[in-house]
Enzyme design. Sequence first.
Site, PDB file in Angstrom:
ATOM      1  N   ASP A 135      44.273  40.487  32.390  1.00  0.00           N
ATOM      2  CA  ASP A 135      44.098  40.048  34.101  1.00  0.00           C
ATOM      3  C   ASP A 135      43.470  41.290  34.894  1.00  0.00           C
ATOM      4  O   ASP A 135      42.486  41.168  35.635  1.00  0.00           O
ATOM      5  CB  ASP A 135      45.388  39.456  34.710  1.00  0.00           C
ATOM      6  CG  ASP A 135      46.443  40.533  34.548  1.00  0.00           C
ATOM      7  OD1 ASP A 135      46.459  41.464  33.943  1.00  0.00           O
ATOM      8  OD2 ASP A 135      47.451  40.056  35.077  1.00  0.00           O
ATOM      9  N   ILE A 136      44.191  42.291  34.511  1.00  0.00           N
ATOM     10  CA  ILE A 136      43.745  43.496  35.454  1.00  0.00           C
ATOM     11  C   ILE A 136      43.728  44.793  34.541  1.00  0.00           C
ATOM     12  O   ILE A 136      44.750  45.009  33.722  1.00  0.00           O
ATOM     13  CB  ILE A 136      44.737  43.625  36.692  1.00  0.00           C
ATOM     14  CG1 ILE A 136      44.038  44.719  37.694  1.00  0.00           C
ATOM     15  CG2 ILE A 136      46.045  44.098  36.342  1.00  0.00           C
ATOM     16  CD1 ILE A 136      44.717  44.591  39.304  1.00  0.00           C
ATOM     17  N   ASP A 138      44.463  48.871  35.317  1.00  0.00           N
ATOM     18  CA  ASP A 138      44.926  49.641  36.611  1.00  0.00           C
ATOM     19  C   ASP A 138      44.541  51.206  35.885  1.00  0.00           C
ATOM     20  O   ASP A 138      43.702  51.749  36.024  1.00  0.00           O
ATOM     21  CB  ASP A 138      46.519  49.576  36.621  1.00  0.00           C
ATOM     22  CG  ASP A 138      46.670  50.280  37.814  1.00  0.00           C
ATOM     23  OD1 ASP A 138      46.341  50.894  38.338  1.00  0.00           O
ATOM     24  OD2 ASP A 138      47.816  49.589  38.519  1.00  0.00           O
ATOM     25  N   GLY A 140      44.540  51.962  32.687  1.00  0.00           N
ATOM     26  CA  GLY A 140      44.026  51.674  31.207  1.00  0.00           C
ATOM     27  C   GLY A 140      44.807  52.119  30.181  1.00  0.00           C
ATOM     28  O   GLY A 140      44.542  51.889  29.047  1.00  0.00           O
ATOM     29  N   THR A 142      47.819  50.877  29.227  1.00  0.00           N
ATOM     30  CA  THR A 142      48.356  49.562  28.598  1.00  0.00           C
ATOM     31  C   THR A 142      47.392  49.076  27.592  1.00  0.00           C
ATOM     32  O   THR A 142      47.621  48.811  26.513  1.00  0.00           O
ATOM     33  CB  THR A 142      48.671  48.434  29.560  1.00  0.00           C
ATOM     34  OG1 THR A 142      49.616  49.030  30.575  1.00  0.00           O
ATOM     35  CG2 THR A 142      49.309  47.330  28.900  1.00  0.00           C
ATOM     36  N   LYS A 166      40.490  48.393  38.532  1.00  0.00           N
ATOM     37  CA  LYS A 166      40.951  49.098  39.692  1.00  0.00           C
ATOM     38  C   LYS A 166      40.338  50.235  39.701  1.00  0.00           C
ATOM     39  O   LYS A 166      40.326  50.990  38.516  1.00  0.00           O
ATOM     40  CB  LYS A 166      42.431  49.181  39.853  1.00  0.00           C
ATOM     41  CG  LYS A 166      43.301  48.076  40.654  1.00  0.00           C
ATOM     42  CD  LYS A 166      44.677  48.353  41.097  1.00  0.00           C
ATOM     43  CE  LYS A 166      45.436  47.402  41.593  1.00  0.00           C
ATOM     44  NZ  LYS A 166      46.888  47.720  41.752  1.00  0.00           N
ATOM     45  N   VAL A 188      47.298  43.674  44.113  1.00  0.00           N
ATOM     46  CA  VAL A 188      46.738  42.164  44.469  1.00  0.00           C
ATOM     47  C   VAL A 188      47.513  41.113  43.594  1.00  0.00           C
ATOM     48  O   VAL A 188      48.179  41.695  42.666  1.00  0.00           O
ATOM     49  CB  VAL A 188      45.133  42.176  44.094  1.00  0.00           C
ATOM     50  CG1 VAL A 188      44.512  42.779  45.007  1.00  0.00           C
ATOM     51  CG2 VAL A 188      44.979  42.470  42.667  1.00  0.00           C
TER      52      VAL A 188
END
EC number: 2.4.2.8
Length: 214
Positions: A135-136, A138, A140, A142, A166, A188
Amino acid sequence: MATRSPSVVISDDEPGYDLDLFCIPNHYVEDLEKVFIPHGLIMDRTERLARDVMKEMGGHHIVALCVLKGGYKFFADLLDYIKALNRNSDRSIPMTVDFIRLKSYCNDQSTGDIKVIGGDDLSTLTGKNVLIVEDIIDTGKTMQTLLSLVKQYSPKMVKVASLLVKRTSRSVGYRPDFVGFEIPDKFVVGYALDYNEYFRDLNHVCVISETGKA
């Protein structure tokens, strides 16, 4: 040599949209600051990403690996578009799905602690084109952890598609192969992105308010 596909870049001063311009569940109205990316724009962008994925990976069996929980909406919609392209292509390819869950967030800050849940039997990835759907991105960290895990199974190819990336000073510099939107460093929610398990049922990507974090 393959290059990373371009993304829609949302500027730091993007004002977003007033909540009353969209259908927002009443129980969330006080908890949101604005609509940041409307659902229709998400879907249109996802359709294009599906085309980019098939162009890059569509020559061999694809295993689509969903990062739960936040990635499930983007995963489902992206795969719907990919399957439509596959059905209407002269040369279709087999596709299977698998799921993994990573835990790295506590409240609105990344804790730096990453736990991999699931993925005990990823031997099916060997020799396949693996598409990781997130999904996102942040920091990096993870995704780097997940990539190191997946590569242990010797896939033919590994690509990452993320709806959001992001721009943050905390980034380790990692960037996915397919990106929907590059966004400012704002927290978000919506479109399956959560805050302590809330807001997953919003259709739009929204900026959470301070009230919503309370």
